[in-house]
Design an enzyme around this catalytic site. Structure first.
Site, PDB file in Angstrom:
ATOM      1  N   GLU A  47      -2.912 -18.576  40.141  1.00 18.58           N
ATOM      2  CA  GLU A  47      -3.623 -17.463  40.766  1.00 18.58           C
ATOM      3  C   GLU A  47      -4.963 -17.906  41.366  1.00 18.58           C
ATOM      4  O   GLU A  47      -5.422 -17.348  42.355  1.00 18.58           O
ATOM      5  CB  GLU A  47      -3.846 -16.320  39.768  1.00 18.58           C
ATOM      6  CG  GLU A  47      -2.572 -15.581  39.368  1.00 18.58           C
ATOM      7  CD  GLU A  47      -1.820 -16.242  38.218  1.00 18.58           C
ATOM      8  OE1 GLU A  47      -2.190 -17.366  37.805  1.00 18.58           O
ATOM      9  OE2 GLU A  47      -0.840 -15.636  37.726  1.00 18.58           O
ATOM     10  N   PHE A 109       0.551  -5.524  25.644  1.00 14.96           N
ATOM     11  CA  PHE A 109       0.842  -6.879  26.104  1.00 14.96           C
ATOM     12  C   PHE A 109       0.225  -7.111  27.500  1.00 14.96           C
ATOM     13  O   PHE A 109       0.437  -6.320  28.415  1.00 14.96           O
ATOM     14  CB  PHE A 109       2.364  -7.101  26.158  1.00 14.96           C
ATOM     15  CG  PHE A 109       2.749  -8.447  26.705  1.00 14.96           C
ATOM     16  CD1 PHE A 109       2.397  -9.608  26.032  1.00 14.96           C
ATOM     17  CD2 PHE A 109       3.446  -8.559  27.903  1.00 14.96           C
ATOM     18  CE1 PHE A 109       2.730 -10.862  26.543  1.00 14.96           C
ATOM     19  CE2 PHE A 109       3.784  -9.802  28.420  1.00 14.96           C
ATOM     20  CZ  PHE A 109       3.422 -10.958  27.736  1.00 14.96           C
ATOM     21  N   GLN A 110      -0.514  -8.157  27.654  1.00 15.82           N
ATOM     22  CA  GLN A 110      -1.206  -8.531  28.896  1.00 15.82           C
ATOM     23  C   GLN A 110      -2.126  -7.428  29.412  1.00 15.82           C
ATOM     24  O   GLN A 110      -2.351  -7.308  30.619  1.00 15.82           O
ATOM     25  CB  GLN A 110      -0.205  -8.968  29.978  1.00 15.82           C
ATOM     26  CG  GLN A 110       0.523 -10.255  29.568  1.00 15.82           C
ATOM     27  CD  GLN A 110       1.311 -10.896  30.676  1.00 15.82           C
ATOM     28  OE1 GLN A 110       1.830 -10.210  31.548  1.00 15.82           O
ATOM     29  NE2 GLN A 110       1.439 -12.212  30.628  1.00 15.82           N
ATOM     30  N   LYS A 159       1.021   0.205  36.274  1.00 15.69           N
ATOM     31  CA  LYS A 159       2.420   0.084  36.687  1.00 15.69           C
ATOM     32  C   LYS A 159       3.042   1.449  36.985  1.00 15.69           C
ATOM     33  O   LYS A 159       3.852   1.586  37.911  1.00 15.69           O
ATOM     34  CB  LYS A 159       3.192  -0.620  35.562  1.00 15.69           C
ATOM     35  CG  LYS A 159       4.469  -1.267  36.011  1.00 15.69           C
ATOM     36  CD  LYS A 159       5.017  -2.187  34.922  1.00 15.69           C
ATOM     37  CE  LYS A 159       6.353  -2.783  35.306  1.00 15.69           C
ATOM     38  NZ  LYS A 159       6.869  -3.674  34.261  1.00 15.69           N
ATOM     39  N   MET A 460     -21.036 -36.714  41.731  1.00 17.15           N
ATOM     40  CA  MET A 460     -22.328 -36.038  41.849  1.00 17.15           C
ATOM     41  C   MET A 460     -23.034 -35.942  40.494  1.00 17.15           C
ATOM     42  O   MET A 460     -24.256 -36.112  40.398  1.00 17.15           O
ATOM     43  CB  MET A 460     -22.128 -34.638  42.454  1.00 17.15           C
ATOM     44  CG  MET A 460     -23.415 -33.913  42.758  1.00 17.15           C
ATOM     45  SD  MET A 460     -24.473 -34.852  43.867  1.00 17.15           S
ATOM     46  CE  MET A 460     -24.020 -34.156  45.443  1.00 17.15           C
TER      47      MET A 460
HETATM   48  C1  LIG Z   1     -15.380 -25.798  38.387  1.00 14.76           C
HETATM   49  C2  LIG Z   1     -16.546 -26.721  38.311  1.00 14.76           C
HETATM   50  N1  LIG Z   1     -16.772 -27.421  37.183  1.00 14.76           N
HETATM   51  C3  LIG Z   1     -17.830 -28.289  37.120  1.00 14.76           C
HETATM   52  C4  LIG Z   1     -18.672 -28.434  38.178  1.00 14.76           C
HETATM   53  C5  LIG Z   1     -19.864 -29.392  38.102  1.00 14.76           C
HETATM   54  N2  LIG Z   1     -19.731 -30.487  39.077  1.00 14.76           N
HETATM   55  C6  LIG Z   1     -20.335 -30.480  40.277  1.00 14.76           C
HETATM   56  S1  LIG Z   1     -19.978 -31.808  41.218  1.00 14.76           S
HETATM   57  C7  LIG Z   1     -19.009 -32.452  40.012  1.00 14.76           C
HETATM   58  C8  LIG Z   1     -18.308 -33.777  40.230  1.00 14.76           C
HETATM   59  C9  LIG Z   1     -17.285 -33.700  41.293  1.00 14.76           C
HETATM   60  O1  LIG Z   1     -16.517 -34.883  41.278  1.00 14.76           O
HETATM   61  P1  LIG Z   1     -15.518 -35.226  42.428  1.00 14.76           P
HETATM   62  O2  LIG Z   1     -14.686 -34.057  42.775  1.00 14.76           O
HETATM   63  O3  LIG Z   1     -14.783 -36.459  42.063  1.00 14.76           O
HETATM   64  O4  LIG Z   1     -16.463 -35.473  43.667  1.00 14.76           O
HETATM   65  P2  LIG Z   1     -17.571 -36.596  43.928  1.00 14.76           P
HETATM   66  O5  LIG Z   1     -18.882 -36.039  43.497  1.00 14.76           O
HETATM   67  O6  LIG Z   1     -17.187 -37.820  43.152  1.00 14.76           O
HETATM   68  O7  LIG Z   1     -17.522 -36.795  45.409  1.00 14.76           O
HETATM   69  C10 LIG Z   1     -18.986 -31.620  38.880  1.00 14.76           C
HETATM   70  C11 LIG Z   1     -18.270 -31.920  37.628  1.00 14.76           C
HETATM   71  C12 LIG Z   1     -18.396 -27.642  39.320  1.00 14.76           C
HETATM   72  N3  LIG Z   1     -19.189 -27.666  40.390  1.00 14.76           N
HETATM   73  N4  LIG Z   1     -17.322 -26.827  39.369  1.00 14.76           N
END
Ligand SMILES: Cc1ncc(C[n+]2csc(CCOP(=O)(O)OP(=O)(O)O)c2C)c(N)n1
Length: 548
Positions: A47, A109-110, A159, A460
């Site tokens: 979803e 349920f749900q 529903k 990042m």
């Molecule tokens: C759903 C979610 N969980 C955690 C984060 C925190 N976060 C921001 S950037 C990042 C790393 C992203 O890694 P990747 O997709 O490999 O991209 P890169 O930075 O290596 O280009 C994380 C964990 C987020 N933004 N979104």
């Protein structure tokens, strides 16, 4: 007809031809009605994928995106997508099935309180309580999602209401209402613009959302005022506008960040002084008077007191502000900043420098293309090094920064614009968050082009650990990633892996020329960081710069 049939009739009345969703018990009557309907349903594999595809559909067209899910876990899986749409003001209507009205409150349920759960992440949420109000609520949902500042709306339908009998009555679709233009405020704004020495447009996503890109470009041409853009606005200012200083903020262009600190008038146009843009708020544009233009009263004076504020529809307002100030020294300075801080691609190594690859990809893509990206370093490189001719062609989860956004968003783009080259640029972390949507690409034979920048790290976060946490790399190593080429092939998606600079040209050619979907797996150095960077809590002119 049944309530379920009425739902589909109303969708059609609002011009909806495509929806994204996933079935389950409490929404089965609507799925049954769908069986005979002209509305085309795209079965996603989660979803959350359906919600992001609806967002991709909406962002790349300006139309409303629709997603659908069953009660309980189906609905909670939509929640992150709705929050994402809320943060970026995207018009989405989410329809969820709910348990029978008589069971609500019994822990059936749900059964989950989706209305309560969604209130803070939607513009409005409805629980339909009788058949009589079903049509009205659905029409309102479309009206609310698109009017003023757009956003997501949720309609939860028990529903029994889906299976009950109801008459369908045609409903007049409301004409868009605009606030009256405030002539006094416009006169004050014109005075400020006319007398400024160093005016600067600070352009946000609101311009594209108002479908006022042409009006904005006309205004730039008339005024020749330098401009900076937020992540969501990229593509609004033409790349060849001589005073286009590019992206502002944490990973913005140095030219944009210096200009904003120096300007004496900041004309904030559909932007919101977000912390990723301003850095330390007190130090943002310290010498500037502020003109704040927006459609949403909640934004005015929220973070920065405006000297003049105007609430208006931009299509009507922007032509009224065409004043040409005498600012030749400032224009020359802006042009000099632009030259001084132009991006450099003369990377010496033999390995792949992601900014250079993305810049080349940008030049090679056919005119009708859109790039969806995920979240992280690769997202910032896309914003910095790819050129866009419209914000509808750059889909980036800005406000929420949701990993997993890119692949399903690119699917939504491809469904909405079948002739467009829909590209996703993802990171190895983000890609795995909605990797199941490769199944949607396979099922619907969607020619989505995937560029996977694999640094075997949550790049990042790793960059912040390196710079601000004494190189303590806690839980950011992804060196046990799957073999992405084999993974793609399991979904009948051809794939190629490259790791040397001299393989870039061929990789891009194969990606673009493939008739169907393609995955280009690009192995990059985990040590590569995104520059410049405004460290947290610092002013925008305190940028850190790396070395090539
Ligand atoms: C759903 C979610 N969980 C955690 C984060 C925190 N976060 C921001 S950037 C990042 C790393 C992203 O890694 P990747 O997709 O490999 O991209 P890169 O930075 O290596 O280009 C994380 C964990 C987020 N933004 N979104």
């Amino acid at each position: 007809m049944t309530g379920a049939e009425l739902v589909l009739k109303v969708l059609q009345q609002h011009g909806i031809q495509h929806i994204f969703g996933y079935p389950g018990g409490a929404i089965m009557p609507i799925y049954d009605a769908l069986y005979d309907s002209d509305v085309e349903h795209f079965l996603c594999r989660h979803e959350q994928g359906a919600a992001f595809s609806a967002i991709g559909y909406a962002r790349s067209t300006g139309k409303v995106g629709v997603c659908m899910a069953t009660s309980g876990p189906g609905a909670t899986n939509l929640v992150t997508g709705l929050a994402d749409a809320m943060m970026d003001s995207i018009p989405v209507v989410a329809i969820t099935g709910q348990v029978f009205s008589g069971l609500i409150g019994t822990d059936a349920f749900q059964e989950m309180d989706v209305l309560g759960m969604s209130l803070s992440i939607t513009k409005q949420s409805f629980l339909v309580q009788s058949l009589d109000e079903l049509a009205d609520i659905l029409h309102q949902a479309f009206e609310v999602a698109q009017s003023g500042r757009p956003g997501p709306v949720l309609v939860d339908i028990p529903k029994d209401i889906q299976i009950g009998a109801v008459d369908f009555e045609p409903y007049p679709i409301a004409q868009k209402q605009y606030p009256l233009l405030e002539t006094n405020a416009i006169a004050k704004a014109r005075d400020l613009i006319g007398s400024a020495q160093k005016p600067l447009f600070y352009i946000g996503g609101g311009v594209g959302m108002a479908d006022a890109i042409e009006e904005m470009q006309d205004l730039l041409n008339a005024t020749q005022i330098p401009a900076i853009s937020t992540l969501k606005a990229l593509g609004t200012v033409p790349a060849d506008y001589p005073y286009n200083l590019g992206l502002v903020g944490m990973h913005g262009n140095q030219a944009a960040n210096h200009a904003v600190q120096e300007c004496d008038l900041l004309i904030c146009t559909g932007a919101r002084f977000d912390d990723r843009v301003t850095g330390k708020l007190d130090s943002f544009a310290p010498n500037a008077k502020i003109i704040h233009l927006d459609i949403d009263p909640a934004e005015i004076h929220k973070l920065r007191q405006a000297d003049v504020s105007i609430l208006a529809d931009f299509k009507q307002l922007l032509p009224e502000l065409a004043v040409t100030p005498s600012i030749s020294t400032w224009q020359q300075h802006a042009a000099d900043l632009k030259t001084q801080y132009a991006w450099r691609y003369d990377f010496p190594g033999e390995t792949i420098y992601a900014p250079k690859l993305l810049n080349l990809l940008s030049q090679r893509l056919p005119f009708d293309h859109a790039v969806s990206c995920d979240v992280g370093q690769h997202q910032m490189w896309v914003a910095q090094h790819m050129l866009f001719s419209s914000p509808r062609n750059h889909l980036s989860s800005g406000g929420a920064g949701t990993m997993g956004f890119g692949l399903p968003a690119a699917i939504g783009v491809q469904v909405a614009r079948p002739d467009c080259t829909s590209v996703v640029v993802s990171g190895d972390g983000s890609f795995m968050m909605n990797v199941q949507e490769l199944g949607t690409i396979k099922r619907f034979k969607l020619p989505v082009k995937i560029v996977l920048l694999d640094n075997q790290r949550l790049g990042m976060v790793k960059q912040w650990q390196e710079l601000f946490f004494e190189e303590r790399y806690s839980e950011t190593n992804l060196s046990d990633n799957p073999d992405f080429v084999t993974l793609a092939k399991a979904f009948d998606i051809p794939a190629l892996s490259i790791n040397q600079a001299d393989q870039i040209e061929d990789g891009i050619d194969q990606l673009i020329n493939s008739k169907g979907p393609f995955l280009l797996h690009v192995q990059i150095d985990e040590k590569e960081n995104v520059w410049p960077l405004v460290p947290p809590g610092k002013a925008n002119n305190d940028m850190l710069e790396g070395e090539l």
